[in-house]
Structures are given as structure tokens and as C-alpha cells.
Design a protein around this motif. Structure first.
Motif, short mmCIF file in Angstrom:
data_model
loop_
_atom_site.label_atom_id
_atom_site.label_comp_id
_atom_site.label_asym_id
_atom_site.label_seq_id
_atom_site.Cartn_x
_atom_site.Cartn_y
_atom_site.Cartn_z
N GLU A 1 11.76 22.79 12.39
CA GLU A 1 12.13 23.48 11.37
C GLU A 1 13.33 22.66 10.59
O GLU A 1 13.45 23.01 9.53
N ASN A 2 14.05 21.79 11.25
CA ASN A 2 15.23 21.24 10.73
C ASN A 2 15.14 19.61 10.58
O ASN A 2 15.83 19.06 11.19
N ILE A 3 14.00 19.17 9.92
CA ILE A 3 13.86 17.61 9.73
C ILE A 3 14.17 17.26 8.34
O ILE A 3 13.61 17.85 7.50
N GLY A 4 15.05 16.27 8.24
CA GLY A 4 15.15 15.60 6.63
C GLY A 4 14.87 14.00 6.89
O GLY A 4 14.46 13.44 7.91
N VAL A 5 15.03 13.70 5.65
CA VAL A 5 14.85 12.16 5.49
C VAL A 5 15.85 11.54 4.72
O VAL A 5 16.55 11.96 3.75
N LEU B 1 0.77 -1.14 -0.07
CA LEU B 1 0.02 0.02 0.04
C LEU B 1 0.87 1.17 0.08
O LEU B 1 1.34 1.80 1.09
N PRO B 2 1.34 1.70 -1.08
CA PRO B 2 2.28 2.72 -1.32
C PRO B 2 1.88 4.18 -0.63
O PRO B 2 2.83 4.79 -0.01
N ASP B 3 0.57 4.37 -0.53
CA ASP B 3 0.02 5.58 0.08
C ASP B 3 0.48 5.62 1.52
O ASP B 3 0.74 6.44 2.31
N VAL B 4 0.38 4.38 1.95
CA VAL B 4 0.39 4.34 3.53
C VAL B 4 2.15 4.38 3.84
O VAL B 4 2.67 4.96 4.64
N TYR B 5 2.87 3.62 2.95
CA TYR B 5 4.21 3.77 3.04
C TYR B 5 4.71 5.21 2.97
O TYR B 5 5.53 5.42 3.90
N THR B 6 4.27 5.73 2.04
CA THR B 6 4.67 7.28 2.00
C THR B 6 4.13 8.23 3.19
O THR B 6 4.93 9.04 3.54
N GLU B 7 3.02 7.84 3.76
CA GLU B 7 2.45 8.57 4.96
C GLU B 7 3.06 8.52 6.14
O GLU B 7 3.39 9.20 7.09
N ASN B 8 3.76 7.15 6.18
CA ASN B 8 4.48 6.72 7.40
C ASN B 8 5.77 7.87 7.61
O ASN B 8 6.17 7.98 8.73
N PHE B 9 6.23 8.26 6.39
CA PHE B 9 7.36 9.26 6.79
C PHE B 9 6.88 10.65 7.38
O PHE B 9 7.76 10.92 8.01
N SER B 10 5.85 11.07 6.79
CA SER B 10 5.07 12.08 7.37
C SER B 10 4.70 11.98 8.92
O SER B 10 4.94 12.87 9.81
N ALA B 11 4.14 10.50 9.11
CA ALA B 11 3.93 10.26 10.75
C ALA B 11 5.35 10.40 11.49
O ALA B 11 5.18 10.86 12.68
N ALA B 12 6.39 10.10 10.91
CA ALA B 12 7.66 9.87 11.60
C ALA B 12 8.05 11.39 11.95
O ALA B 12 8.62 11.68 12.83
N VAL B 13 7.90 12.37 11.04
CA VAL B 13 8.10 13.74 11.12
C VAL B 13 7.11 14.29 12.23
O VAL B 13 7.47 15.16 13.17
N ASP B 14 5.99 13.70 12.37
CA ASP B 14 4.97 14.22 13.33
C ASP B 14 5.78 13.84 14.77
O ASP B 14 5.64 14.69 15.60
N PHE B 15 6.06 12.64 14.98
CA PHE B 15 6.81 12.04 16.08
C PHE B 15 7.87 13.12 16.47
O PHE B 15 7.94 13.66 17.60
N LEU B 16 8.87 13.11 15.41
CA LEU B 16 10.15 13.91 15.72
C LEU B 16 9.93 15.46 16.09
O LEU B 16 10.46 16.14 16.98
N ALA C 1 7.88 10.74 -2.47
CA ALA C 1 6.71 11.12 -2.61
C ALA C 1 6.06 11.83 -1.21
O ALA C 1 5.23 12.60 -1.60
N ALA C 2 6.78 11.60 -0.32
CA ALA C 2 6.29 12.01 0.89
C ALA C 2 6.71 13.55 0.78
O ALA C 2 5.96 14.68 1.18
N ALA C 3 7.83 14.08 0.49
CA ALA C 3 8.25 15.33 0.30
C ALA C 3 7.73 16.01 -0.43
O ALA C 3 7.70 17.56 -0.42
N LYS C 4 6.81 15.71 -1.51
CA LYS C 4 6.35 16.30 -2.45
C LYS C 4 5.18 16.90 -1.84
O LYS C 4 4.48 18.06 -2.31
N VAL C 5 4.29 16.26 -0.81
CA VAL C 5 3.25 16.72 -0.24
C VAL C 5 3.63 17.12 1.25
O VAL C 5 2.69 17.64 2.11
N ASP C 6 4.69 16.97 1.77
CA ASP C 6 4.96 17.55 3.17
C ASP C 6 5.92 18.45 3.29
O ASP C 6 7.13 18.05 3.32
N PRO C 7 5.75 19.92 3.13
CA PRO C 7 6.77 21.00 3.16
C PRO C 7 7.88 20.82 4.61
O PRO C 7 8.54 21.45 4.47
N ARG C 8 7.33 20.20 5.55
CA ARG C 8 7.96 19.94 6.67
C ARG C 8 9.55 18.95 6.60
O ARG C 8 10.25 19.39 7.33
N ILE C 9 9.46 18.35 5.59
CA ILE C 9 10.56 17.66 5.14
C ILE C 9 11.59 18.49 4.55
O ILE C 9 11.31 18.82 3.12
#
Length: 360
Positions: free
Chosen positions: A166-170, A142-157, A182-190
């Protein structure tokens, strides 16, 4: 020390070296088909060039953590923090993603540990449906969930009081390179992305590594997936097909040297997926719109003789500046999972220091 070729201009994906690499990859697959799935086990693992997948550091503290993604699925990860963290300071942080069909103990924890040694707070995690993270059936795609989990990890950090949100990378290793883009395209926090041995799982299932997957092959795969859905619906049980280490896969020989030996094997992970969900990858296009990540920077790292090198080159060509491509001489795809002597630690460190900064 790693030996790298640094490209400032677009490389030629059809160079003589590229064509020779692809032929070599096909030969590996042929050998694996003839020898069976125990080929690498019989030969023993190649532990050269500092292979050290399960590296531990006395300079780093670790803590297993749990958090939910936006769909309410529990994600399990490991938080790595430098021993020398100062009270009241906020640190730059990195999310580290593992290869497809792997768990965080395979490649991701090594990268997280080594970058924590350099002063970053790092977080690895098991993708949903894999390892300790939630999700059923196991091994589902489920690629959408795989991608979402990077944003969820940013939520946690970003909600830790010692992290500068403001200084979170992947860092995305192999398939996680595609998921992280794919996550970075829709999550400017990365704020910055580094991919290592990147795989475009969508393109792999659409056309293969060297266009070996025809329209007929894709149609047959979809027919199998559709038939399996009926069987799963009727029986209430998932059908697990060939694993990522089985000889039907082009890079099975080099993959088995890592996943099926003590070099990188995690006994609880058999890497078997559900073919009924493979079709989801056919709709996954991580490079479409990749230029929108700019002006946030992307670092692409790839092995010179990796059969899948073309995925990284394609992404590099499509991405907007700032971007950089580093090719590691003599390295294949999986060499960059764990061979500590050729992984470009200094380059990764300088890239994230430049674009994220240090402790504040």
C-alpha cells in the motif's frame, strides 16, 4: 546542497527567463549542427557539481530481477534494498524510470541507489525494446507498453514479502515522468509520483519544445513513417533512423555531454529508434485527465534553464492538489540526471516519507 525555487502558485511559462532559455536551447542545436555529432566528445564531459551517474553505495544491496508485464513481455530490472533492513518488516518502495532512449544504468540506477540509502526498497528497469528487456524491433516506440511497465514493476514490488504494497510510489526521470503519470492515472496502487526533468513525448513530437514542429513537419514525418513501414514489411528488417543524440534534436549538445562521454555512456545503447513507430507518440497524451490522480500527490522537479521546462509547468498547472513544483536554479534538463550536488535528494526523501511512510 541544491538551491531550489519552490512555487506555491502557477509559474508563468512565458516569463522573460523562459523565453531566454528557449533561445539558448535553439543556439545549442545550431552549434551541434555546425560541429557534428562528436562535439561533446571533443570537448570532454562536464563532471562538475558532483556528476556521478554510476554511483555505487556500500549501504545498498543490488540484485538483477526479471518479471513479465501484462502482455507477457519480459522486463529486466535491478532491485535495490537497504543493508539495514530488519527481519519481518515491510518497507515503502519506489519504481524508478529512466529517460527515453536510455537504459536503467543511465540516471535511474543513481536515483534508485540514493533513495535506497534513505530506507526505501527501489526498483529500476529497462523499458521494453531497450536494454536487456524483451521487445522487437529494438528501439521501437510503444507508449502504452512503456506505461504498462510501471504497473508491472508495481506488480513485482507488491508481491515481495518485505514491501508494504500500500506504500509504493514512482520516480520518473525525463520521458518516464510522462509515462509514470500516465500509469498513475489508471493504477491506484501508485500512491505518489515524482517527476524529474519531465518530457511530454507526445507533445514533443506534435509541436516540439517551442512550437518549432509545424503541421507540415508532422505530415512529412508521417509520410516517412508510412514509407518505412512498406520497406520494413517487404524486407522483414527494421529501419533505424537518427538517434536521440544526433544534431537534429534541439538539446543535442547537452545530451551528448552525458550520453556520448564517460559521464553517462553505456556502450551497448546507441539510442537509435525506428522512425516507422514514431507516429505512436502523436497519440500519446499523458496530461489529459491528470487531475484524476488526486488526492494522490505529485512532486514536479525541473531545471530552471531546461528548454523543456514548459512540459513540467503545463503538467503542474493541469494537476489537481496536492501538488508541488520545485525548480532547481541554474540547472538544465540533463543536469538533473546525475549531478548529485544539485539533485534535491532531501526533498525527494521528505516527499515520499510524508506520503508513503517508512518501514513497518
Amino acid at each position: 546542497m541544491s538551491k531550489a525555487i519552490k512555487y506555491s502558485d502557477n509559474p508563468d511559462p512565458q516569463s522573460p527567463d523562459r523565453r531566454e532559455i528557449l533561445v539558448g536551447g535553439a543556439t545549442l542545436a545550431t552549434v551541434a549542427l555546425a560541429g557534428g555529432t562528436n562535439l561533446a566528445l571533443a570537448a570532454g564531459p562536464d563532471m562538475s557539481r558532483g556528476a556521478n551517474n554510476f554511483y555505487k553505495s556500500s549501504d545498498v544491496n543490488t540484485q538483477d530481477v526479471r518479471f513479465n508485464n501484462t502482455y507477457g513481455m519480459e522486463v529486466v530490472g535491478t532491485l535495490f534494498t537497504p543493508n539495514r533492513m530488519g527481519s519481518g518488516k515491510k518497507y515503502s518502495a519506489l519504481v524508478v524510470g529512466h529517460p527515453y532512449g536510455a537504459v536503467r544504468q543511465q540516471a535511474a540506477n543513481l536515483y534508485a541507489t540514493r533513495m535506497a540509502e534513505q530506507g526505501f526498497v527501489t526498483l529500476s528497469f529497462d523499458q521494453s525494446f531497450w536494454g536487456q528487456s524483451a521487445g522487437s524491433p529494438r528501439g521501437a516506440v510503444l507508449p502504452d507498453v512503456y506505461t504498462e511497465n510501471f504497473s508491472a514493476a508495481v506488480d513485482f514490488l507488491g508481491t515481495r514479502d518485505f514491501v508494504a504494497r500500500e506504500n509504493i510510489g514512482v520516480i520518473g526521470v525525463c520521458a518516464s515522468g510522462g509515462f509514470s503519470l500516465a500509469a498513475a492515472k489508471v493504477d491506484p496502487r501508485i500512491k505518489a509520483v515524482a517527476t524529474v526533468s519531465m518530457y511530454d513525448m507526445g507533445e514533443y513530437f506534435r509541436t516540439g519544445i517551442k512550437n518549432e514542429r509545424s503541421v507540415v513537419t508532422r505530415r512529412k514525418d508521417l509520410e516517412i513513417a508510412a514509407a518505412n513501414r512498406y520497406k520494413e514489411f517487404e524486407t522483414g528488417r527494421p529501419i533505424h533512423g537518427p538517434g536521440q543524440n544526433d544534431p537534429v534534436f534541439l538539446e543535442a549538445a547537452e545530451s551528448n555531454d552525458y550520453y556520448r562521454t564517460e559521464r553517462g555512456m553505456v556502450a551497448s545503447n546507441d539510442r537509435r529508434t525506428t522512425p516507422a513507430t514514431y507516429a505512436k507518440f502523436l497519440n500519446f497524451y499523458p496530461f489529459v485527465g491528470i487531475e484524476s490522480i488526486s488526492p494522490r500527490p505529485i512532486l514536479f522537479v525541473v531545471g530552471e534553464i531546461a528548454p523543456s521546462r514548459g512540459y513540467t509547468e503545463n503538467a503542474y498547472q493541469l494537476a489537481a492538489k496536492p501538488k508541488e513544483l520545485v525548480v532547481i536554479k541554474g540547472a538544465n534538463r540533463i543536469d538533473l540526471y546525475d549531478r548529485t550536488e544539485i539533485i534535491p535528494w532531501a526533498k525527494l526523501t521528505s516527499f515520499f516519507n510524508q506520503h508513503l511512510g517508512g518501514a513497518k
